[in-house]
Design a protein around this motif. Structure first.
Motif, PDB file in Angstrom:
ATOM      1  N   ALA A  88      -3.802   3.663  -9.380  1.00 22.27           N
ATOM      2  CA  ALA A  88      -4.943   3.057  -8.691  1.00 22.27           C
ATOM      3  C   ALA A  88      -4.989   3.522  -7.240  1.00 22.27           C
ATOM      4  O   ALA A  88      -6.048   3.899  -6.731  1.00 22.27           O
ATOM      5  CB  ALA A  88      -4.863   1.535  -8.764  1.00 22.27           C
ATOM      6  N   VAL A  89      -3.836   3.507  -6.582  1.00 23.13           N
ATOM      7  CA  VAL A  89      -3.773   3.957  -5.182  1.00 23.13           C
ATOM      8  C   VAL A  89      -4.224   5.410  -5.093  1.00 23.13           C
ATOM      9  O   VAL A  89      -5.022   5.777  -4.230  1.00 23.13           O
ATOM     10  CB  VAL A  89      -2.339   3.788  -4.620  1.00 23.13           C
ATOM     11  N   ARG A  90      -3.725   6.231  -6.027  1.00 20.83           N
ATOM     12  CA  ARG A  90      -4.108   7.655  -6.008  1.00 20.83           C
ATOM     13  C   ARG A  90      -5.579   7.843  -6.367  1.00 20.83           C
ATOM     14  O   ARG A  90      -6.191   8.839  -5.994  1.00 20.83           O
ATOM     15  CB  ARG A  90      -3.216   8.439  -6.962  1.00 20.83           C
ATOM     16  N   GLY A  91      -6.143   6.853  -7.073  1.00 23.24           N
ATOM     17  CA  GLY A  91      -7.573   6.888  -7.396  1.00 23.24           C
ATOM     18  C   GLY A  91      -8.438   6.333  -6.273  1.00 23.24           C
ATOM     19  O   GLY A  91      -9.641   6.189  -6.428  1.00 23.24           O
ATOM     20  N   GLY A  92      -7.818   5.964  -5.148  1.00 20.06           N
ATOM     21  CA  GLY A  92      -8.586   5.528  -3.985  1.00 20.06           C
ATOM     22  C   GLY A  92      -8.570   4.036  -3.733  1.00 20.06           C
ATOM     23  O   GLY A  92      -9.206   3.551  -2.796  1.00 20.06           O
ATOM     24  N   CYS A  93      -7.860   3.269  -4.549  1.00 17.46           N
ATOM     25  CA  CYS A  93      -7.788   1.817  -4.334  1.00 17.46           C
ATOM     26  C   CYS A  93      -7.094   1.532  -3.007  1.00 17.46           C
ATOM     27  O   CYS A  93      -5.999   2.029  -2.758  1.00 17.46           O
ATOM     28  CB  CYS A  93      -7.019   1.148  -5.477  1.00 17.46           C
ATOM     29  N   ARG A  94      -7.730   0.750  -2.163  1.00 21.16           N
ATOM     30  CA  ARG A  94      -7.132   0.383  -0.879  1.00 21.16           C
ATOM     31  C   ARG A  94      -7.035  -1.131  -0.680  1.00 21.16           C
ATOM     32  O   ARG A  94      -6.470  -1.591   0.296  1.00 21.16           O
ATOM     33  CB  ARG A  94      -7.932   1.005   0.277  1.00 21.16           C
ATOM     34  N   TYR A  95      -7.623  -1.888  -1.595  1.00 23.51           N
ATOM     35  CA  TYR A  95      -7.625  -3.342  -1.438  1.00 23.51           C
ATOM     36  C   TYR A  95      -7.227  -3.983  -2.755  1.00 23.51           C
ATOM     37  O   TYR A  95      -7.850  -3.721  -3.794  1.00 23.51           O
ATOM     38  CB  TYR A  95      -9.004  -3.834  -0.973  1.00 23.51           C
ATOM     39  N   TYR A  98       4.133  -4.117  -6.367  1.00 18.13           N
ATOM     40  CA  TYR A  98       4.055  -2.711  -5.954  1.00 18.13           C
ATOM     41  C   TYR A  98       2.979  -2.535  -4.880  1.00 18.13           C
ATOM     42  O   TYR A  98       3.193  -1.882  -3.859  1.00 18.13           O
ATOM     43  CB  TYR A  98       3.743  -1.845  -7.183  1.00 18.13           C
ATOM     44  N   MET A  99       1.823  -3.163  -5.130  1.00 19.67           N
ATOM     45  CA  MET A  99       0.700  -3.016  -4.195  1.00 19.67           C
ATOM     46  C   MET A  99       1.008  -3.617  -2.828  1.00 19.67           C
ATOM     47  O   MET A  99       0.547  -3.116  -1.802  1.00 19.67           O
ATOM     48  CB  MET A  99      -0.548  -3.668  -4.784  1.00 19.67           C
ATOM     49  N   SER A 100       1.777  -4.705  -2.812  1.00 18.65           N
ATOM     50  CA  SER A 100       2.081  -5.368  -1.530  1.00 18.65           C
ATOM     51  C   SER A 100       2.853  -4.424  -0.610  1.00 18.65           C
ATOM     52  O   SER A 100       2.734  -4.498   0.614  1.00 18.65           O
ATOM     53  CB  SER A 100       2.863  -6.658  -1.768  1.00 18.65           C
ATOM     54  N   LYS A 101       3.636  -3.537  -1.208  1.00 15.08           N
ATOM     55  CA  LYS A 101       4.414  -2.587  -0.410  1.00 15.08           C
ATOM     56  C   LYS A 101       3.621  -1.302  -0.177  1.00 15.08           C
ATOM     57  O   LYS A 101       3.642  -0.747   0.921  1.00 15.08           O
ATOM     58  CB  LYS A 101       5.710  -2.270  -1.162  1.00 15.08           C
ATOM     59  N   PRO A 137      -0.196  -1.078   2.361  1.00 15.49           N
ATOM     60  CA  PRO A 137      -0.099  -0.898   3.820  1.00 15.49           C
ATOM     61  C   PRO A 137       0.332   0.515   4.221  1.00 15.49           C
ATOM     62  O   PRO A 137      -0.035   1.000   5.289  1.00 15.49           O
ATOM     63  CB  PRO A 137       0.967  -1.930   4.227  1.00 15.49           C
ATOM     64  N   GLU A 138       1.073   1.197   3.341  1.00 16.08           N
ATOM     65  CA  GLU A 138       1.509   2.576   3.642  1.00 16.08           C
ATOM     66  C   GLU A 138       0.332   3.546   3.703  1.00 16.08           C
ATOM     67  O   GLU A 138       0.406   4.576   4.363  1.00 16.08           O
ATOM     68  CB  GLU A 138       2.471   3.084   2.553  1.00 16.08           C
ATOM     69  N   VAL A 139      -0.746   3.217   2.975  1.00 22.62           N
ATOM     70  CA  VAL A 139      -1.898   4.135   2.940  1.00 22.62           C
ATOM     71  C   VAL A 139      -3.105   3.553   3.697  1.00 22.62           C
ATOM     72  O   VAL A 139      -4.246   3.962   3.475  1.00 22.62           O
ATOM     73  CB  VAL A 139      -2.302   4.482   1.481  1.00 22.62           C
ATOM     74  N   GLY A 140      -2.829   2.583   4.577  1.00 22.11           N
ATOM     75  CA  GLY A 140      -3.902   2.006   5.388  1.00 22.11           C
ATOM     76  C   GLY A 140      -4.759   0.995   4.653  1.00 22.11           C
ATOM     77  O   GLY A 140      -5.862   0.671   5.088  1.00 22.11           O
ATOM     78  N   GLY A 141      -4.261   0.487   3.538  1.00 22.47           N
ATOM     79  CA  GLY A 141      -5.013  -0.511   2.780  1.00 22.47           C
ATOM     80  C   GLY A 141      -4.509  -1.916   3.061  1.00 22.47           C
ATOM     81  O   GLY A 141      -3.754  -2.137   4.016  1.00 22.47           O
ATOM     82  N   ALA A 142      -4.944  -2.858   2.255  1.00 21.80           N
ATOM     83  CA  ALA A 142      -4.557  -4.250   2.470  1.00 21.80           C
ATOM     84  C   ALA A 142      -4.292  -4.945   1.139  1.00 21.80           C
ATOM     85  O   ALA A 142      -4.948  -4.668   0.132  1.00 21.80           O
ATOM     86  CB  ALA A 142      -5.649  -4.989   3.235  1.00 21.80           C
ATOM     87  N   PHE A 143      -3.319  -5.842   1.181  1.00 15.44           N
ATOM     88  CA  PHE A 143      -2.947  -6.636   0.013  1.00 15.44           C
ATOM     89  C   PHE A 143      -2.963  -8.102   0.425  1.00 15.44           C
ATOM     90  O   PHE A 143      -2.456  -8.448   1.485  1.00 15.44           O
ATOM     91  CB  PHE A 143      -1.541  -6.238  -0.452  1.00 15.44           C
ATOM     92  N   ILE A 144      -3.545  -8.946  -0.414  1.00 18.37           N
ATOM     93  CA  ILE A 144      -3.410 -10.392  -0.187  1.00 18.37           C
ATOM     94  C   ILE A 144      -2.888 -11.026  -1.465  1.00 18.37           C
ATOM     95  O   ILE A 144      -3.439 -10.795  -2.548  1.00 18.37           O
ATOM     96  CB  ILE A 144      -4.744 -11.079   0.188  1.00 18.37           C
TER      97      ILE A 144
END
Lengths: 67, 353, 244
Positions: free
Chosen positions: B17-24, B39-42, B45-52
């Motif tokens: 998902a991250v490699r597909g452009g997911c940032r949120y 996984y997303m919580s870590k 933020p490394e790719v300038g995205g956000a996790f809640i």
């Protein structure tokens, strides 16, 4: 010299403007608009002090005030 | 191209998902999908995205609504009871024409059910689990590599049609490890600008509104007709795999993890002289009805047998597609139990007419 | 002569659908004026609720998302993650914010989401026809508390500001009223301050506006204002409950 303009088609005749006017010059007219509300008016504009109390209290932003 | 690495299904889906452009990403813990939000919580933020980590699944899906509406590539994941809670939000997302990706690593139900794998959410996924006439593009990947490839492209598909895309996995797919090749990182700058997004850059007559409220019947019917046309166009996405089906007399059919068991069963049946084959829908909506109809029309085909980890859900779509041309039987396990290939073969032999 | 009062550019020309004397209109006006006074350099994204203000997207002259019932703080949180430099606000009623959306409200505040919520408390469900709200006063009649709300039967009203003020993530929490000219002026100042806090990146801000529902209260607009002044402010005292 002050003036208030009522955008009559938007008036709902709630009379909150009437209740807050310090000069007691705003009243509901006998004239109804397209929606069927008796619209607010000022009969003697020379008494208006342009304080904008009516406009600040109007829930429908019907009134413009100049001074 | 990157190398083959061993990854857990949930983590592979998250990285894809991250490699597909997911940032949120907005999620809430529930077994067996927890590795996705973890996984997303870590990672984000490394790719300038956000996790809640939201206060509930209800909140998480509505955060997706907000983020997607503002133009971000947004995603959530959950498992069955959590996906039930998200249904209202999914309906709103569909109604407001917002693109997003939703992963359901299905566990067994109903109710709190159990944490073991199941395919009991098929109806909920393909028939519109929330209210109103809407559909999603629903994928049923059968391997971690397929889940990765589908997830990677899911945002593009979601944005193409402005719909929620659902990836319907299960506890097995989420928890097992398999070797995968991960796709390249998408260049975020290459993603087309969304002319409809409420990103706060426009005002006055150019301002944008994200909404699904249409008080006038004719206007709402117009929207529904627009959606119907969209879902018709979406049929272009229909994907399906066949295995040894060309000369088959008995066609097994299954999706997701069950299809892998079915494939083994086909091999065993072939060895024992039964001409078996397999149809595996990759998209569950749109359903590959035409493929079933084609095989149903073949003189060589005698019977379809649907295999599922539920009490019989996809079998209804198979019957609709076969439309009475050939008998359609069913064998399923539930509660978190999974049929073995041998058990499947025995059941198929019993059902052969 | 110079114009001393005219409609804010942040309000569209669409006439409000609200009932005569309903103070939603005043709340819309002061919210729009407060936003306009920020200078318009930052973009603005609003979130409309479900309830009487469901059509707020027709009235505020900025980007708006319409949210599911009670979910505006979650939607606003999602928007703010994508657009951290924009002003993001939600406009919600008492049923939306304090009943079905309580979890979203509390957790947005607890996370210290840098968003602003304009909370309209008129102690009743207006859009659906006057049912009891979480903020309905003891003794107040509604269509689902027809003999008047009692603590024994329907439980007690909820004080949102007092509750949210206990949360570390909240930066500015205030309760204002619209029952007379002075309170309207004060209400606008509070709303402006809440937006200023967001611009300064201080975190969650909420202004509760005590409002009227003449239609469902069965009162004239003027008497409704008296009810706010004499009855509502007793249960919901005005003031600033948190300011960091």
């Amino acid at each position: 010299m002050a003036n208030v303009v009522f955008n009559e088609p938007l008036c709902k005749g709630c009379a909150l403007c009437v209740s807050v006017c310090p000069k007691k010059i705003v009243s509901l007219s006998k004239r109804s608009n397209e929606k069927g509300y008796f619209v607010a008016e000022v009969k003697d504009m020379s008494l208006c002090i342009g304080c904008a109390a009516c406009a600040l209290m109007c829930p429908d932003v019907v009134i413009e005030v100049s001074r | 191209m990157s190398e083959r690495i061993l990854m857990k299904g949930n983590e592979a889906v998250a990285e894809a998902a991250v490699r597909g452009g997911c940032r949120y990403f907005f999620g809430y813990p529930i077994t067996p999908q927890n590795e996705i939000p973890e996984y997303m919580s870590k990672r984000l933020p490394e790719v300038g995205g956000a996790f809640i980590q939201a206060e509930s699944e209800v909140s998480a899906i509505n955060m997706v609504y907000g983020a997607a509406g503002a133009g971000g590539r947004a995603m959530t994941s959950s498992s069955s009871p959590g996906i039930s809670l998200k249904q209202e939000g999914i309906s709103y997302i569909a109604g407001a024409e917002l693109p997003c990706v939703i992963v359901n690593m299905v566990r067994s139900g109903p109710g709190l059910g159990g944490i073991l794998p199941s395919q009991g959410d098929y109806f909920q996924s393909v028939k519109g689990g929330g209210h109103g006439d809407y559909r999603m593009l629903v994928y049923g990947p059968a391997s971690i590599q397929e889940a990765v490839d589908i997830t990677y492209k899911a945002f593009e598909k979601a944005e193409k049609y402005r719909i929620p895309v659902m990836i319907l996995g299960d506890g097995v797919l989420g928890q097992m490890m398999e070797p995968v090749v991960l796709p390249e990182m998408t260049d975020i700058a290459s993603i087309p600008v969304k002319e409809w997004a409420t990103d706060g850059t426009k005002s006055g007559k150019d301002r944008r509104i994200i909404n699904s409220l249409y008080i006038e019947a004719d206007v709402l019917e117009g929207m529904n007709n627009k959606f119907a046309a969209l879902y018709e166009r979406m049929k272009a996405e229909t994907a399906c795999e066949t295995y040894l089906a060309d000369d088959a007399e008995i066609i097994l059919t299954a999706f997701g993890i069950t299809a892998r068991i079915a494939k083994s069963a086909v091999d065993i049946l072939r060895e024992s002289g039964v001409k078996a084959g397999l149809i595996r829908p990759i998209t569950l909506y749109p359903f590959p009805s035409d493929i079933y109809a084609q095989y149903a029309a073949k003189k060589t085909v005698k019977q379809f047998i649907t295999l599922e980890l539920n009490l019989g859900q996809m079998v209804e779509d198979v019957r609709l597609a076969v439309n009475g041309a050939k008998p359609v039987d069913f064998y399923g396990r539930s509660g978190g139990n999974i049929m073995s290939p041998e058990e499947t073969v025995q059941q198929v032999l019993k059902k052969i007419k | 002569m110079q114009k001393v009062f005219q409609k804010s550019a942040l309000l569209t020309d669409t006439p409000f659908h609200y009932c005569p004397g309903c103070t939603h209109g005043i709340s819309h006006r002061i919210t729009a004026e407060a936003l306009e006074e920020l200078g318009g350099k930052q973009g603005i994204i609003g979130v409309a609720p479900v309830g009487c203000a469901v059509f707020a997207y027709n009235y505020f002259n900025c980007d708006i998302q319409q949210a599911a019932h009670g979910r505006a703080p979650a939607v606003a949180s999602g928007i703010k993650r994508v657009c951290p430099d924009k002003i993001v606000f939600a406009y919600q009623g008492d049923g939306d914010l304090a009943s079905i959306g309580m979890a979203e409200t509390v957790h947005a505040a607890a996370r210290g989401e840098n968003i602003t919520i304009i909370f309209i408390n008129n102690a009743i469900y207006g859009m659906t026809g006057g049912q009891m709200a979480p903020t309905t006063l003891i003794g107040q009649k509604s269509t689902t508390s027809q003999g008047g709300r009692t603590a024994a039967l329907q439980g007690n009203p909820i004080r949102i500001c007092e509750m949210l003020a206990t949360l570390d993530g909240a930066s500015y929490i205030a309760r204002v009223s619209l029952h007379d000219l002075k309170s309207v002026v004060a209400a606008k100042k509070a709303v402006k301050k809440a937006f200023d806090y967001q611009v300064a990146g201080k975190g969650f801000s909420l202004v509760e506006i005590l409002s009227t529902c003449p239609t469902n209260w069965g009162m004239t607009p003027e008497n409704s204002m008296e009810y706010v002044k004499n009855e509502m402010t007793k249960v919901y005292p005005l003031g600033v409950f948190k300011e960091v």
